[in-house]
Design a protein around this motif. Sequence first.
Motif, PDB file in Angstrom:
ATOM      1  N   ILE A   1       0.847  -1.206   0.000  1.00 39.06           N
ATOM      2  CA  ILE A   1       0.000   0.000   0.000  1.00 39.06           C
ATOM      3  C   ILE A   1       0.876   1.247   0.000  1.00 39.06           C
ATOM      4  CG2 ILE A   1      -1.631   1.369   1.365  1.00 39.06           C
ATOM      5  CD1 ILE A   1      -2.835  -1.340   2.309  1.00 39.06           C
ATOM      6  N   GLU A   2       1.844   1.290   0.887  1.00 38.17           N
ATOM      7  CA  GLU A   2       2.698   2.475   1.005  1.00 38.17           C
ATOM      8  C   GLU A   2       3.500   2.728  -0.277  1.00 38.17           C
ATOM      9  OE1 GLU A   2       5.144   4.445   4.610  1.00 38.17           O
ATOM     10  OE2 GLU A   2       5.663   2.360   4.171  1.00 38.17           O
ATOM     11  N   THR A   3       4.036   1.680  -0.863  1.00 36.42           N
ATOM     12  CA  THR A   3       4.794   1.816  -2.111  1.00 36.42           C
ATOM     13  C   THR A   3       3.897   2.334  -3.233  1.00 36.42           C
ATOM     14  OG1 THR A   3       6.304   0.062  -1.460  1.00 36.42           O
ATOM     15  CG2 THR A   3       6.168   0.555  -3.822  1.00 36.42           C
ATOM     16  N   PHE A   4       2.664   1.815  -3.308  1.00 39.91           N
ATOM     17  CA  PHE A   4       1.709   2.263  -4.328  1.00 39.91           C
ATOM     18  C   PHE A   4       1.420   3.754  -4.154  1.00 39.91           C
ATOM     19  CE2 PHE A   4      -2.524   3.236  -5.838  1.00 39.91           C
ATOM     20  CZ  PHE A   4      -2.525   2.696  -7.111  1.00 39.91           C
ATOM     21  N   LEU A   5       1.123   4.189  -2.937  1.00 37.92           N
ATOM     22  CA  LEU A   5       0.793   5.597  -2.693  1.00 37.92           C
ATOM     23  C   LEU A   5       2.000   6.505  -2.934  1.00 37.92           C
ATOM     24  CD1 LEU A   5      -1.469   5.205   0.469  1.00 37.92           C
ATOM     25  CD2 LEU A   5      -2.192   5.543  -1.907  1.00 37.92           C
ATOM     26  N   GLU A   6       3.178   6.069  -2.522  1.00 42.36           N
ATOM     27  CA  GLU A   6       4.386   6.861  -2.761  1.00 42.36           C
ATOM     28  C   GLU A   6       4.652   7.039  -4.255  1.00 42.36           C
ATOM     29  OE1 GLU A   6       7.312   4.659  -0.554  1.00 42.36           O
ATOM     30  OE2 GLU A   6       6.930   5.792   1.284  1.00 42.36           O
TER      31      GLU A   6
ATOM     32  N   THR B   1       6.160  -6.614  15.531  1.00 41.41           N
ATOM     33  CA  THR B   1       6.922  -7.265  14.477  1.00 41.41           C
ATOM     34  C   THR B   1       6.014  -7.941  13.460  1.00 41.41           C
ATOM     35  OG1 THR B   1       8.738  -7.669  16.003  1.00 41.41           O
ATOM     36  CG2 THR B   1       8.725  -8.957  13.979  1.00 41.41           C
ATOM     37  N   GLY B   2       6.161  -7.522  12.194  1.00 38.76           N
ATOM     38  CA  GLY B   2       5.420  -8.147  11.097  1.00 38.76           C
ATOM     39  C   GLY B   2       3.999  -7.654  10.893  1.00 38.76           C
ATOM     40  N   ARG B   3       3.519  -6.715  11.705  1.00 41.87           N
ATOM     41  CA  ARG B   3       2.145  -6.207  11.577  1.00 41.87           C
ATOM     42  C   ARG B   3       2.156  -4.676  11.577  1.00 41.87           C
ATOM     43  NH1 ARG B   3      -0.718 -10.345   9.810  1.00 41.87           N
ATOM     44  NH2 ARG B   3      -2.646  -9.442  10.539  1.00 41.87           N
ATOM     45  N   ALA B   4       1.239  -4.092  10.820  1.00 45.59           N
ATOM     46  CA  ALA B   4       1.166  -2.632  10.733  1.00 45.59           C
ATOM     47  C   ALA B   4      -0.278  -2.196  10.472  1.00 45.59           C
ATOM     48  CB  ALA B   4       2.066  -2.123   9.610  1.00 45.59           C
ATOM     49  N   THR B   5      -0.530  -0.912  10.680  1.00 46.72           N
ATOM     50  CA  THR B   5      -1.820  -0.291  10.381  1.00 46.72           C
ATOM     51  C   THR B   5      -1.553   0.910   9.485  1.00 46.72           C
ATOM     52  OG1 THR B   5      -2.842  -1.019  12.434  1.00 46.72           O
ATOM     53  CG2 THR B   5      -3.818   0.908  11.366  1.00 46.72           C
ATOM     54  N   ILE B   6      -2.320   0.992   8.408  1.00 48.89           N
ATOM     55  CA  ILE B   6      -2.233   2.133   7.487  1.00 48.89           C
ATOM     56  C   ILE B   6      -3.555   2.891   7.551  1.00 48.89           C
ATOM     57  CG2 ILE B   6      -2.072   2.835   5.052  1.00 48.89           C
ATOM     58  CD1 ILE B   6       0.512   1.663   5.605  1.00 48.89           C
ATOM     59  N   THR B   7      -3.493   4.204   7.673  1.00 45.46           N
ATOM     60  CA  THR B   7      -4.665   5.055   7.532  1.00 45.46           C
ATOM     61  C   THR B   7      -4.403   5.999   6.359  1.00 45.46           C
ATOM     62  OG1 THR B   7      -3.820   6.632   9.169  1.00 45.46           O
ATOM     63  CG2 THR B   7      -5.363   4.956   9.961  1.00 45.46           C
ATOM     64  N   ALA B   8      -5.443   6.256   5.570  1.00 50.25           N
ATOM     65  CA  ALA B   8      -5.277   7.112   4.387  1.00 50.25           C
ATOM     66  C   ALA B   8      -6.586   7.811   4.069  1.00 50.25           C
ATOM     67  CB  ALA B   8      -4.821   6.275   3.201  1.00 50.25           C
ATOM     68  N   THR B   9      -6.470   8.974   3.455  1.00 49.53           N
ATOM     69  CA  THR B   9      -7.627   9.716   2.972  1.00 49.53           C
ATOM     70  C   THR B   9      -7.576   9.726   1.450  1.00 49.53           C
ATOM     71  OG1 THR B   9      -7.661  11.101   4.948  1.00 49.53           O
ATOM     72  CG2 THR B   9      -8.843  11.925   3.004  1.00 49.53           C
ATOM     73  N   PHE B  10      -8.614   9.166   0.826  1.00 48.22           N
ATOM     74  CA  PHE B  10      -8.731   9.141  -0.633  1.00 48.22           C
ATOM     75  C   PHE B  10      -9.732  10.225  -1.037  1.00 48.22           C
ATOM     76  CE2 PHE B  10      -7.659   4.377  -1.586  1.00 48.22           C
ATOM     77  CZ  PHE B  10      -6.426   4.541  -0.962  1.00 48.22           C
ATOM     78  N   GLU B  11      -9.316  11.108  -1.935  1.00 46.41           N
ATOM     79  CA  GLU B  11     -10.180  12.179  -2.438  1.00 46.41           C
ATOM     80  C   GLU B  11     -10.559  11.870  -3.878  1.00 46.41           C
ATOM     81  OE1 GLU B  11      -8.309  16.049  -1.852  1.00 46.41           O
ATOM     82  OE2 GLU B  11      -7.031  15.078  -0.336  1.00 46.41           O
ATOM     83  N   GLN B  12     -11.852  11.762  -4.149  1.00 47.84           N
ATOM     84  CA  GLN B  12     -12.323  11.484  -5.501  1.00 47.84           C
ATOM     85  C   GLN B  12     -12.036  12.686  -6.394  1.00 47.84           C
ATOM     86  OE1 GLN B  12     -16.535  10.693  -5.776  1.00 47.84           O
ATOM     87  NE2 GLN B  12     -16.298   9.574  -7.680  1.00 47.84           N
ATOM     88  N   VAL B  13     -11.598  12.417  -7.626  1.00 47.76           N
ATOM     89  CA  VAL B  13     -11.296  13.480  -8.575  1.00 47.76           C
ATOM     90  C   VAL B  13     -12.080  13.249  -9.866  1.00 47.76           C
ATOM     91  CG1 VAL B  13      -9.004  14.015  -7.654  1.00 47.76           C
ATOM     92  CG2 VAL B  13      -9.230  12.275  -9.419  1.00 47.76           C
ATOM     93  N   ALA B  14     -12.325  14.325 -10.566  1.00 45.66           N
ATOM     94  CA  ALA B  14     -13.016  14.262 -11.866  1.00 45.66           C
ATOM     95  C   ALA B  14     -12.003  14.655 -12.933  1.00 45.66           C
ATOM     96  CB  ALA B  14     -14.200  15.206 -11.887  1.00 45.66           C
ATOM     97  N   GLU B  15     -11.700  13.719 -13.798  1.00 41.56           N
ATOM     98  CA  GLU B  15     -10.773  13.989 -14.894  1.00 41.56           C
ATOM     99  C   GLU B  15     -11.067  13.035 -16.027  1.00 41.56           C
ATOM    100  OE1 GLU B  15      -7.059  11.365 -13.129  1.00 41.56           O
ATOM    101  OE2 GLU B  15      -7.072  13.496 -12.794  1.00 41.56           O
ATOM    102  N   ALA B  16     -10.530  13.347 -17.182  1.00 43.97           N
ATOM    103  CA  ALA B  16     -10.784  12.529 -18.367  1.00 43.97           C
ATOM    104  C   ALA B  16     -10.070  11.214 -18.297  1.00 43.97           C
ATOM    105  CB  ALA B  16     -10.364  13.277 -19.620  1.00 43.97           C
TER     106      ALA B  16
END
Length: 113
Positions: A60-65, A98-113
């Motif tokens: 997830i983090e790699t994708f967002l980065e 060890t071996g476990r994590a929590t990710i929080t994220a805010t996704f903003e919908q966008v309008a584009e072609a």
Amino acid sequence: MATFPSITPSYGFTKNSAPIVNRTQYGSGYSQRTVFGINQDLKTLNLRWNNITEANSDTIETFLEARGGSESFDYTATGESSSSKYICTAWNKQINYTGRATITATFEQVAEA
């Protein structure tokens, strides 16, 4: 166009709506409201992937980065039948143990072609 990895967020996420409405106030308390634009109700999702594997959190983090907060991606929100385009300008990774994590994220919908 990139598609968000198929790692399902934890339940308890929020979906915010704030339609854009033009309001004109007249005398005697009368007002008139009209929607503004064709994409006037874009959503914001506050998501949490709770206590997931370190490998999934890294995915997830790699994708967002890689999107850098500006490049949109396709995401299908839980309960939705089709994907929409979103950006993510802020996220947080918490290492639970060890071996476990929590990710929080805010996704903003966008309008584009």
